[in-house]
Design an enzyme around this catalytic site. Structure first.
Site, PDB file in Angstrom:
ATOM      1  CD  GLU A  37      -1.238   2.356   1.963  1.00 38.15           C
ATOM      2  OE1 GLU A  37      -1.483   3.338   1.915  1.00 38.15           O
ATOM      3  OE2 GLU A  37      -0.546   1.861   2.985  1.00 38.15           O
ATOM      4  CG  ASP A  41      -0.024   6.883  -1.352  1.00 33.69           C
ATOM      5  OD1 ASP A  41      -1.142   7.415  -1.641  1.00 33.69           O
ATOM      6  OD2 ASP A  41       0.828   7.878  -0.752  1.00 33.69           O
ATOM      7  CG  ASP A 110      -4.933   1.148   3.410  1.00 37.27           C
ATOM      8  OD1 ASP A 110      -4.654   2.175   2.902  1.00 37.27           O
ATOM      9  OD2 ASP A 110      -4.943   0.924   4.650  1.00 37.27           O
ATOM     10  CD  GLU A 113      -3.401   4.176  -1.585  1.00 37.44           C
ATOM     11  OE1 GLU A 113      -3.715   5.348  -1.646  1.00 37.44           O
ATOM     12  OE2 GLU A 113      -3.071   3.650  -0.363  1.00 37.44           O
TER      13      GLU A 113
END
Length: 220
Positions: A37, A41, A110, A113
């Site tokens: 995650e 991102d 999450d 990502e």
């Protein structure tokens, strides 16, 4: 995980990466999705930033920043995850599963990502870029018009549907005095809302309005 792979539109050479991406820490498994995650991102931010620059070559940083914030925020990632039903493939701990974890914004965001990072690690940036552009495409296309004056566009949207103008609520401020980050919530009369963050309250309001417009676009 084959169904999740199909929803993402990527055939994994290393399917264990997808398993990790969809494994929540509540399972207690040593390989869960927090690290992916973190990476996803950053990959998402890069791809969206590139796409926004290509979409509007003449835009200033001040115009692009709220569009970027609206497109990469956790709520948007969760909406994209919901659109492809990514939650159905997630591995959750028993208590998290029973409490509706597959529908929680933070968990879905999450996971989305992490899935981007899994594709990136499996096949490189071009594959991750293709995934993001496919899943975020309509939102990216709408961001230019929204970002030019998102507050005006949101007010016009509300008025066209008989609602009063949206409210903008100050949520908080973080960061040092020389580099503050303001958080603002844009809320419609019907209760739908979204958050935005920026270095000034005015820009944060624009970011929140753009985020809410993107949500409304996704629900249309």
């Amino acid at each position: 995980m084959g169904e999740a792979s199909a929803r993402l539109g990527h055939a994994f050479a290393r399917p264990e990466l997808l398993v990790e991406a969809l494994t929540h820490p509540s399972t207690g498994a040593p390989a869960h999705n927090q690290r992916l995650e973190f990476l996803g991102d950053r990959v998402l931010g890069l791809v969206i930033a590139e796409a926004l620059l290509a979409e509007d070559p003449g835009a200033s940083e001040g115009a692009l920043a709220p569009r970027l914030n609206a497109l990469v925020r956790k709520e948007t990632c969760a909406e994209v995850a919901q659109a492809i039903d990514l939650g159905a493939a997630m591995k959750l701990g028993r208590s998290e599963a029973l409490s509706g974890g597959r529908r929680k914004t933070a968990i879905l965001g999450d996971a989305m990502e992490a899935a981007i990072a899994a594709v990136y690690r499996d096949a490189g940036l071009d594959a991750a870029r293709a995934l993001v552009l496919r899943l975020w495409g309509p939102r990216i296309a709408a961001a230019k018009a929204q970002g030019q004056d998102a507050k005006t566009a949101l007010q016009e949207w509300a008025q066209a549907r008989g609602q009063r103008p949206p409210d903008y609520l100050d949520i908080g401020r973080a960061g040092p005095d020389h580099a503050p980050v303001f958080s603002v919530e844009a809320r419609l009369e019907d209760g739908r809302a979204a958050h935005g963050e920026a270095a000034s309250k005015r820009a944060a309001q624009q970011a929140a309005a753009a985020a809410l417009l993107a949500r409304l676009e996704g629900e249309a």
